[in-house]
Design an enzyme around this catalytic site. Structure first.
Site, PDB file in Angstrom:
ATOM      1  CD  GLU A  57      25.726 -34.025   7.693  1.00  0.00           C
ATOM      2  OE1 GLU A  57      25.765 -35.081   6.185  1.00  0.00           O
ATOM      3  OE2 GLU A  57      24.853 -33.814   7.871  1.00  0.00           O
ATOM      4  CD  GLU A  82      25.595 -35.563  16.123  1.00  0.00           C
ATOM      5  OE1 GLU A  82      25.118 -34.468  15.329  1.00  0.00           O
ATOM      6  OE2 GLU A  82      25.425 -34.812  17.367  1.00  0.00           O
ATOM      7  CG  ASP A 131      22.991 -27.453  17.748  1.00  0.00           C
ATOM      8  OD1 ASP A 131      22.179 -27.588  17.472  1.00  0.00           O
ATOM      9  OD2 ASP A 131      24.226 -27.982  18.920  1.00  0.00           O
ATOM     10  CE  LYS A 135      18.135 -16.827  26.352  1.00  0.00           C
ATOM     11  NZ  LYS A 135      19.008 -17.788  27.446  1.00  0.00           N
ATOM     12  CB  THR A 205      18.024 -33.877   7.994  1.00  0.00           C
ATOM     13  OG1 THR A 205      17.735 -32.559   7.891  1.00  0.00           O
ATOM     14  CG2 THR A 205      19.212 -33.849   6.619  1.00  0.00           C
ATOM     15  NE  ARG A 206      14.267 -38.082  13.051  1.00  0.00           N
ATOM     16  CZ  ARG A 206      15.440 -39.948  14.218  1.00  0.00           C
ATOM     17  NH1 ARG A 206      14.536 -40.614  14.642  1.00  0.00           N
ATOM     18  NH2 ARG A 206      15.837 -39.438  14.806  1.00  0.00           N
ATOM     19  CE1 TYR A 207      16.443 -28.772  14.552  1.00  0.00           C
ATOM     20  CE2 TYR A 207      16.353 -27.533  12.613  1.00  0.00           C
ATOM     21  CZ  TYR A 207      16.539 -27.577  13.857  1.00  0.00           C
ATOM     22  OH  TYR A 207      16.279 -26.451  14.257  1.00  0.00           O
TER      23      TYR A 207
HETATM   24  C1  LIG Z   1      19.975 -28.851  15.295  1.00  0.00           C
HETATM   25  S1  LIG Z   1      21.346 -30.211  14.995  1.00  0.00           S
HETATM   26  C2  LIG Z   1      20.832 -30.908  13.302  1.00  0.00           C
HETATM   27  C3  LIG Z   1      21.525 -32.195  12.708  1.00  0.00           C
HETATM   28  C4  LIG Z   1      21.499 -32.588  11.142  1.00  0.00           C
HETATM   29  N1  LIG Z   1      22.732 -31.973  10.785  1.00  0.00           N
HETATM   30  C5  LIG Z   1      19.836 -32.573  10.421  1.00  0.00           C
HETATM   31  O1  LIG Z   1      19.956 -30.901   9.736  1.00  0.00           O
HETATM   32  O2  LIG Z   1      19.125 -32.365  11.194  1.00  0.00           O
HETATM   33  C6  LIG Z   1      22.588 -30.011  15.291  1.00  0.00           C
HETATM   34  C7  LIG Z   1      23.711 -30.766  15.058  1.00  0.00           C
HETATM   35  O3  LIG Z   1      24.702 -30.158  15.730  1.00  0.00           O
HETATM   36  C8  LIG Z   1      25.565 -31.208  16.281  1.00  0.00           C
HETATM   37  N2  LIG Z   1      27.163 -29.870  16.317  1.00  0.00           N
HETATM   38  C9  LIG Z   1      26.507 -29.087  17.619  1.00  0.00           C
HETATM   39  N3  LIG Z   1      28.128 -28.681  17.300  1.00  0.00           N
HETATM   40  C10 LIG Z   1      29.183 -30.267  17.248  1.00  0.00           C
HETATM   41  C11 LIG Z   1      29.946 -30.031  16.596  1.00  0.00           C
HETATM   42  N4  LIG Z   1      31.694 -28.614  17.664  1.00  0.00           N
HETATM   43  N5  LIG Z   1      30.491 -30.917  16.422  1.00  0.00           N
HETATM   44  C12 LIG Z   1      29.693 -31.913  15.257  1.00  0.00           C
HETATM   45  N6  LIG Z   1      28.475 -31.783  15.479  1.00  0.00           N
HETATM   46  C13 LIG Z   1      27.824 -30.692  16.531  1.00  0.00           C
HETATM   47  C14 LIG Z   1      24.811 -30.991  17.609  1.00  0.00           C
HETATM   48  O4  LIG Z   1      24.784 -32.236  18.615  1.00  0.00           O
HETATM   49  C15 LIG Z   1      22.813 -31.914  16.863  1.00  0.00           C
HETATM   50  O5  LIG Z   1      23.246 -33.082  16.606  1.00  0.00           O
END
Ligand SMILES: C[S@@+](CC[C@H](N)C(=O)[O-])C[C@H]1O[C@@H](n2cnc3c(N)ncnc32)[C@H](O)[C@@H]1O
Length: 226
Positions: A57, A82, A131, A135, A205-207
């Site tokens: 994941e 993460e 993320d 933009k 997920t929480r998100y």
């Molecule tokens: C919007 S959150 C979603 C988190 C989770 N997947 C959920 O659905 O609840 C996006 C996550 O991707 C992580 N992230 C961004 N770039 C990453 C990378 N290169 N490797 C691992 N995680 C990354 C961020 O730290 C963030 O926690």
């Protein structure tokens, strides 16, 4: 790699609110015990002492999905990466509460670990709510780009599955366009319900719950590695 800018850089926050004492202890004690080793191949033997069906994941957030899947499939091995400290603490809390022995974590860039996985070793890769980088000038930072996707494709075995979820309309359009351009993935949707309704075994997920509370739609994509 076609897209080294996305592969080599980590964006976003690494830590948020201050940790409580119990959480700091989890980081000090449990994390080293279940961390992905810092060097060498990342495979079933090095992580779990033998061959296993492996899941990976990318950006597990607080780890709800990772823990749910690991609990559901105790004979399989789960690797999660993460960079966000509070997220890692969340995942550690799930691992402890559910007494999971089949999870390994990396606090940092998922792609750095993915590169160390032998080609064709993974059965599942999950990318949930990446993320969005809305933009256009930041589009290169999106995880769904050909560079990271080439890496994911290389690490999945033929017939393996890549799951992608998003609540962001721009990302939804973007990723559909990028994925449709690829010959190495087959979109497993036969009707709209397949991407509008959360598939079984895919927990919220929480998100995602937060996105739904805001009235957002969520799209679920499953792709089979050819
Ligand atoms: C919007 S959150 C979603 C988190 C989770 N997947 C959920 O659905 O609840 C996006 C996550 O991707 C992580 N992230 C961004 N770039 C990453 C990378 N290169 N490797 C691992 N995680 C990354 C961020 O730290 C963030 O926690």
């Amino acid at each position: 790699m076609n897209d080294p800018t996305t592969i080599r850089r980590l964006y976003g926050r690494r830590s948020g609110h201050k940790l409580r004492q119990g959480q700091a202890a989890l980081l000090e004690e449990l994390l080293p015990a279940i961390s992905v080793p810092e060097e060498g191949p990342v495979d079933g033997r090095t992580l779990f002492g033998g061959d296993r069906t492996l899941h990976f994941e990318i950006g597990f957030g607080s780890g709800e999905h990772l823990a749910f899947r690991a609990d559901l499939l105790p004979d399989h091995g789960f690797i999660g990466a993460e960079p966000f400290l509070n997220g890692v603490v969340g995942a550690l809390t799930h691992v402890r509460e559910r007494r999971l022995t089949n999870v390994r974590l990396h606090m940092g860039d998922a792609l750095e670990v993915l590169e160390r996985v032998p080609d064709g070793a993974l059965s599942f890769v999950y990318l949930l709510h990446p993320d969005p980088w809305p933009k256009a000038r930041h589009a290169k930072r999106r995880m769904v780009n050909h560079g990271p996707l080439d890496l994911i494709a290389a690490k999945l075995k033929p017939g393996g599955e890549f799951r992608l979820g998003t609540d962001d309309p721009t990302y939804c359009r973007w990723s559909t366009m990028i994925m449709n351009a690829r010959e190495d993935f087959e979109w497993l949707a036969e009707s709209a319900a397949d991407f509008l309704i959360r598939p079984g075994g895919w927990p919220e997920t929480r998100y995602e719950a937060k996105a739904r509370r805001k009235g957002h739609e969520v799209w679920y994509f499953r792709y089979r590695r050819r």
